[in-house]
Write a protein that holds these residues in place. Structure first.
Motif, PDB file in Angstrom:
ATOM      1  N   GLY A 157      61.673 -36.700  63.114  1.00 12.19           N
ATOM      2  CA  GLY A 157      61.488 -37.997  63.741  1.00 12.19           C
ATOM      3  C   GLY A 157      60.011 -38.341  63.811  1.00 12.19           C
ATOM      4  N   THR A 158      59.691 -39.571  63.573  1.00 10.58           N
ATOM      5  CA  THR A 158      58.282 -39.972  63.489  1.00 10.58           C
ATOM      6  C   THR A 158      57.994 -41.180  64.364  1.00 10.58           C
ATOM      7  N   THR A 159      56.721 -41.396  64.567  1.00 11.47           N
ATOM      8  CA  THR A 159      56.292 -42.572  65.318  1.00 11.47           C
ATOM      9  C   THR A 159      56.748 -43.849  64.639  1.00 11.47           C
ATOM     10  N   GLU A 160      56.681 -43.853  63.336  1.00 10.78           N
ATOM     11  CA  GLU A 160      57.076 -45.051  62.601  1.00 10.78           C
ATOM     12  C   GLU A 160      58.535 -45.384  62.860  1.00 10.78           C
ATOM     13  N   LEU A 161      59.348 -44.336  62.955  1.00  6.72           N
ATOM     14  CA  LEU A 161      60.761 -44.586  63.214  1.00  6.72           C
ATOM     15  C   LEU A 161      60.958 -45.148  64.627  1.00  6.72           C
ATOM     16  N   CYS A 162      60.124 -44.691  65.534  1.00 11.56           N
ATOM     17  CA  CYS A 162      60.207 -45.257  66.885  1.00 11.56           C
ATOM     18  C   CYS A 162      59.879 -46.738  66.849  1.00 11.56           C
ATOM     19  N   ASP A 163      58.910 -47.081  66.027  1.00 10.05           N
ATOM     20  CA  ASP A 163      58.501 -48.469  65.907  1.00 10.05           C
ATOM     21  C   ASP A 163      59.572 -49.338  65.292  1.00 10.05           C
ATOM     22  N   SER A 164      60.188 -48.805  64.279  1.00 11.32           N
ATOM     23  CA  SER A 164      61.138 -49.627  63.548  1.00 11.32           C
ATOM     24  C   SER A 164      62.494 -49.685  64.228  1.00 11.32           C
ATOM     25  N   ALA A 165      62.785 -48.737  65.089  1.00 10.22           N
ATOM     26  CA  ALA A 165      64.081 -48.734  65.751  1.00 10.22           C
ATOM     27  C   ALA A 165      64.156 -49.862  66.770  1.00 10.22           C
ATOM     28  N   THR A 166      65.308 -50.424  66.894  1.00  9.65           N
ATOM     29  CA  THR A 166      65.470 -51.531  67.835  1.00  9.65           C
ATOM     30  C   THR A 166      66.723 -51.394  68.684  1.00  9.65           C
ATOM     31  N   GLY A 167      67.403 -50.287  68.565  1.00 12.58           N
ATOM     32  CA  GLY A 167      68.707 -50.199  69.199  1.00 12.58           C
ATOM     33  C   GLY A 167      68.708 -49.441  70.499  1.00 12.58           C
ATOM     34  N   GLN A 168      69.893 -49.255  71.001  1.00 16.64           N
ATOM     35  CA  GLN A 168      70.102 -48.427  72.173  1.00 16.64           C
ATOM     36  C   GLN A 168      71.509 -47.860  72.114  1.00 16.64           C
ATOM     37  N   SER A 169      71.675 -46.695  72.684  1.00 18.63           N
ATOM     38  CA  SER A 169      72.990 -46.065  72.645  1.00 18.63           C
ATOM     39  C   SER A 169      73.051 -44.932  73.665  1.00 18.63           C
ATOM     40  N   LYS A 170      74.214 -44.746  74.233  1.00 17.00           N
ATOM     41  CA  LYS A 170      74.468 -43.558  75.036  1.00 17.00           C
ATOM     42  C   LYS A 170      74.798 -42.421  74.084  1.00 17.00           C
ATOM     43  N   LEU A 171      74.344 -41.244  74.430  1.00 18.20           N
ATOM     44  CA  LEU A 171      74.536 -40.112  73.536  1.00 18.20           C
ATOM     45  C   LEU A 171      75.251 -38.966  74.241  1.00 18.20           C
ATOM     46  N   GLU A 172      75.769 -38.100  73.415  1.00 20.12           N
ATOM     47  CA  GLU A 172      76.376 -36.869  73.896  1.00 20.12           C
ATOM     48  C   GLU A 172      75.699 -35.713  73.169  1.00 20.12           C
ATOM     49  N   PHE A 173      75.139 -34.804  73.938  1.00 21.63           N
ATOM     50  CA  PHE A 173      74.472 -33.647  73.349  1.00 21.63           C
ATOM     51  C   PHE A 173      75.416 -32.455  73.404  1.00 21.63           C
ATOM     52  N   THR A 174      75.620 -31.842  72.278  1.00 19.07           N
ATOM     53  CA  THR A 174      76.461 -30.646  72.228  1.00 19.07           C
ATOM     54  C   THR A 174      75.578 -29.437  71.966  1.00 19.07           C
ATOM     55  N   PHE A 175      75.575 -28.508  72.891  1.00 17.30           N
ATOM     56  CA  PHE A 175      74.789 -27.287  72.776  1.00 17.30           C
ATOM     57  C   PHE A 175      75.657 -26.207  72.140  1.00 17.30           C
ATOM     58  N   LEU A 176      75.188 -25.693  71.026  1.00 15.81           N
ATOM     59  CA  LEU A 176      75.941 -24.695  70.274  1.00 15.81           C
ATOM     60  C   LEU A 176      75.148 -23.396  70.229  1.00 15.81           C
ATOM     61  N   GLY A 177      75.841 -22.296  70.399  1.00 16.31           N
ATOM     62  CA  GLY A 177      75.180 -21.005  70.340  1.00 16.31           C
ATOM     63  C   GLY A 177      75.962 -20.030  69.477  1.00 16.31           C
ATOM     64  N   ASP A 178      75.297 -18.966  69.116  1.00 15.83           N
ATOM     65  CA  ASP A 178      75.969 -17.872  68.416  1.00 15.83           C
ATOM     66  C   ASP A 178      76.239 -16.772  69.423  1.00 15.83           C
ATOM     67  N   TYR A 179      77.466 -16.326  69.417  1.00 18.19           N
ATOM     68  CA  TYR A 179      77.821 -15.307  70.382  1.00 18.19           C
ATOM     69  C   TYR A 179      78.691 -14.249  69.715  1.00 18.19           C
ATOM     70  N   ASN A 180      78.202 -13.053  69.783  1.00 22.17           N
ATOM     71  CA  ASN A 180      79.009 -11.910  69.368  1.00 22.17           C
ATOM     72  C   ASN A 180      79.574 -12.101  67.964  1.00 22.17           C
ATOM     73  N   GLY A 181      78.732 -12.589  67.089  1.00 20.37           N
ATOM     74  CA  GLY A 181      79.142 -12.738  65.708  1.00 20.37           C
ATOM     75  C   GLY A 181      79.816 -14.048  65.384  1.00 20.37           C
ATOM     76  N   THR A 182      80.078 -14.827  66.373  1.00 17.08           N
ATOM     77  CA  THR A 182      80.702 -16.130  66.138  1.00 17.08           C
ATOM     78  C   THR A 182      79.632 -17.207  66.237  1.00 17.08           C
ATOM     79  N   THR A 183      79.585 -18.032  65.256  1.00 18.44           N
ATOM     80  CA  THR A 183      78.576 -19.085  65.259  1.00 18.44           C
ATOM     81  C   THR A 183      79.154 -20.367  65.828  1.00 18.44           C
ATOM     82  N   ASN A 184      78.235 -21.169  66.262  1.00 23.43           N
ATOM     83  CA  ASN A 184      78.593 -22.500  66.751  1.00 23.43           C
ATOM     84  C   ASN A 184      79.609 -22.486  67.880  1.00 23.43           C
ATOM     85  N   VAL A 185      79.445 -21.566  68.781  1.00 24.41           N
ATOM     86  CA  VAL A 185      80.244 -21.611  69.999  1.00 24.41           C
ATOM     87  C   VAL A 185      79.677 -22.732  70.869  1.00 24.41           C
TER      88      VAL A 185
END
Lengths: 254, 474
Positions: free
Chosen positions: B166-194
């Motif tokens: 992500g860059t400053t230029e993209l901040c400049d050119s962006a004009t939108g807004q949105s609610k977001l959902e952050f998904t935190f993924l981890g590796d656990y005991n050999g399983t990825t993307n838990v």
């Protein structure tokens, strides 16, 4: 005074316009209650006034060269809104009450400043006054209490002290050299002569109920001549912010 | 709120989120409450449990400088936060178990990111944080520093290419807004993307009003009917406020007419026709490029039209003039042959009614612009105000007004007005000049000069004493 009290006073005032009862003095003195049938009047110790009237300070009277107040603010009326609380500490039998009173009010004037060429510039100057005073108040209520005449003449006299400040645009003003801030207080003397018209006789029933419910003994409208000379007793070091005017308002004895 | 796909197990993962963004000058933030249901049973390789992690309602106010839309409990990443490349820190901990790595994906609320591809270039649930080395891990505590630019760019740019892109230029050119959902993924005991946690403002979770994150990089519309008049060391401004309940204030921008123009406005500019650009290396054979204009190195005068390619060989072309500045052209080999090494960007100045200006109507200020030209502000959706008192009398200024919303986004500038501060005689100046006494403050006192005040105080004291005596007698 509670909101309920004020509401009742307002209701009583409105009711009096359409319901004119028999004038009848009411109250309580050393010999007990009178004029209220079997009911008893509550103790009376204070008077509260809500005050309104024009207030044009004689600022230019204290200026040796020119009329800066008139030049900037013009000659139109400015108004004062205030309140006064009197402690009717002493009752003089068959005459009235005497006691100290304290009042406070606020008034201000605003006007555009001037460019160097003398043209008005929309950078606004404001002079705000906060007149306060401590006075002795003498109210002659014998007419209303003993003679059935619902009038209470009064006189007030004492000391006035008026904090004032002036702004230039959105900030505090200074003199040309930016050394003297436009903020100070002036003091002096003042007196007032006036009369109150008792409203209770217009609707004695409501008046009695109001007293029983709220402790308001009587309600009045009043008008007074008011004079103040607030210039540091002429010491030449204070802005003259006294005035000569009339004040009207409503008063409650409680 | 996501629903756990497996029944909860015995071990609870107490997840707590806190905002701790050093770049935002925070002090670590406060710890939020754990989500309901709990993330339990990190015991099997097939585990896939989602937990919605909530911030306690008080976590985002008080001494926390972050502004939060309290109605929806969303922290909105603003345009300036994006421009400044600020970082949002998420902190959480686990108990009874730990994860090895941490990645964060973002998308609109409701988008299932628990099974998406790990490709950084995925347009669905793009990766905005990747800590495969476990830098953010300490025992069972974790943090993820997510760049505001990545948050915005991941949703607004088709060329977003993972954390850090992500860059400053993209901040400049962006004009939108949105609610977001952050998904935190981890590796656990050999399983990825838990799925470790989902940070979201979920409409379904009305009982808890789950906090969330969004971005809003679009400021309010410019005020209209702007006028400026002279004051002493200031300009007095008025305008017609917009009917926009997100407006929380207005900012003023000033530029001396004599100070020249400065290329601090981002993006393309809109200005009136001005003189042709100066071009380093000189301008020789006229070869107009339509109505487009390209600023070369050092050239900024052209409020040229849309940028284009200068297709000259062995020479330099004259710059077109136009009403709209270009967005920068393409540096072609022909240009290089001609000695031009840099194509001007769309940071050229425009003109106003009182000459060339860096204040460009319709353009939102950049951070640099803000630092250089800001000259006052008011709070609230008022209709007038005055600049600060730092302006020079008898020097003409250009001035413009921009609205600020409740996220902190500054909208585009209004039309540019011109006025010249001048000396103004206020009432008090006239009063003192005329010899009026008084002033100097409420606490001023000098022996002799104000001896009456002592008399007044004495009189008041005597009066008070009399009242006390009277009171005691009764």
């Amino acid at each position: 005074v509670t909101r309920t009290r004020l509401g009742l006073v307002a209701a009583a005032t409105v009711a009096s316009v359409t319901t004119v009862g028999v004038a009848q003095a009411q109250g309580v003195d050393e010999f007990g209650t009178y004029g209220m049938g079997d009911s008893q009047e509550s103790p009376q110790n204070f008077a509260l006034e809500l005050r309104f009237g024009p207030y044009t300070p004689r600022v230019d009277d204290g200026v040796p060269n020119g009329t800066p107040y008139k030049d900037v603010f013009g000659t139109s009326n400015r108004y004062l809104l205030g309140a006064e609380l009197d402690w009717q500490i002493l009752r003089i039998p068959k005459l009235g009450t005497l006691g100290p009173g304290f009042g406070i009010g606020i008034t201000w004037a605003s006007g555009d400043g001037f460019s160097q060429s003398g043209d008005r510039v929309s950078q606004e100057s404001v002079l705000t006054l906060l007149p306060m005073y401590t006075v002795a108040v003498f109210r002659v209520d014998v007419l209303a209490r003993d003679l059935g005449i619902p009038l209470v003449p009064y006189a007030k006299g004492g000391l006035g002290f008026v904090p004032w400040w002036s702004s230039d645009g959105g900030s505090t003003a200074y003199d040309d050299n930016k050394e003297i801030v436009a903020r100070d207080w002036s003091y002096g003397y003042q007196f007032a002569l006036g009369g109150m018209l008792q409203l209770d006789p217009l609707d004695p029933g409501t008046a009695r109920n109001m007293d029983a419910d709220t402790g308001v003994n009587s309600a009045y409208v009043f008008g007074e001549f008011y004079y103040s000379d607030i210039d540091g007793f002429g010491d030449g070091n204070e802005m003259q912010v006294g005035t000569t005017t009339w004040i009207v308002g409503i008063a409650l004895e409680i | 709120m996501r629903v756990p796909s497996f029944a909860p197990h015995a071990t609870a993962l107490v997840a707590a989120l806190a905002w701790s963004a050093p770049v935002w000058a925070q002090t670590g933030g406060t710890t939020g409450t754990g989500g309901t249901g709990g993330l339990t049973g990190l015991t099997g390789p097939t585990l896939s449990i989602t937990q919605v992690v909530r911030l306690a309602p008080d976590d985002l106010n008080g001494d926390n400088p972050l502004s939060v839309d309290r109605d929806t409990r969303i922290y909105w990443v603003s345009r300036n936060e994006c421009l400044a490349n600020q970082t949002l820190r998420f902190v959480f901990s686990t108990s009874g178990t730990s994860i090895d790595t941490l990645r964060v994906r973002a998308d609109a609320v409701g988008q299932d990111c628990s099974s998406s591809s790990t490709s950084n270039q995925s347009t669905v649930c793009p990766l905005i944080y990747d800590d495969m080395a476990g830098t953010g891990k300490s025992s069972n505590s974790y943090y993820a520093d997510i760049r505001a630019q990545d948050i915005v760019a991941s949703q607004e740019s088709a060329t977003y290419n993972g954390p850090g892109s992500g860059t400053t230029e993209l901040c400049d050119s962006a004009t939108g807004q949105s609610k977001l959902e952050f998904t935190f993924l981890g590796d656990y005991n050999g399983t990825t993307n838990v799925v470790v946690a989902v940070f979201s403002q979920s409409q379904a979770d009305t009982a808890y009003h789950t906090d969330g994150v969004g971005y809003d990089v679009d400021g309010p519309a410019a005020p209209t009917d702007v006028s400026a008049s002279a004051g002493e060391n200031r300009l007095l401004l008025s305008w017609t406020p917009a009917n926009d309940d997100t407006i929380e204030g207005y900012r003023f921008y000033c530029q001396e007419v004599t100070s020249g123009v400065s290329p601090l406005m981002p993006q393309s500019l809109t200005g009136s026709t001005s003189a042709a650009a100066s071009l380093e290396g000189g301008v020789s054979d006229a070869a107009p490029i339509g109505t487009g204009g390209l600023g070369a190195t050092g050239g900024r005068g052209a409020t040229g039209g849309a940028g284009g390619s200068l297709a000259l060989t062995g020479g330099t072309g004259a710059f077109g003039t136009g009403a709209t500045a270009g967005t920068g052209g393409t540096l072609t080999s022909a240009l290089l042959d001609s000695g031009v090494t840099t194509i001007g960007t769309a940071t050229d100045a425009g003109t106003s009614a009182c000459g060339p200006t860096s204040l460009i109507a319709g353009q939102a200020p950049s951070l640099e612009f803000e630092a250089q030209y800001a000259c006052g502000k008011i709070t609230g959706n008022g209709a007038n105000g005055e600049t600060n008192k730092s302006l020079k009398n008898d020097v003409p200024y250009q001035v413009a007004v921009a609205a600020v919303d409740n996220v902190g986004n500054v909208g585009p500038l209004s039309t540019v007005q011109c006025a010249t501060p001048l000396l103004v005689d206020s009432f008090f100046e006239l009063y003192k000049r005329a010899g009026g006494p008084g002033g100097g403050g409420f606490c001023t006192a000098s022996p002799g000069a104000n001896s009456g005040r002592g008399l007044l105080v004495t009189a008041l004291a005597i009066l008070a004493g009399m009242l006390v005596v009277r009171r005691r007698r009764t």
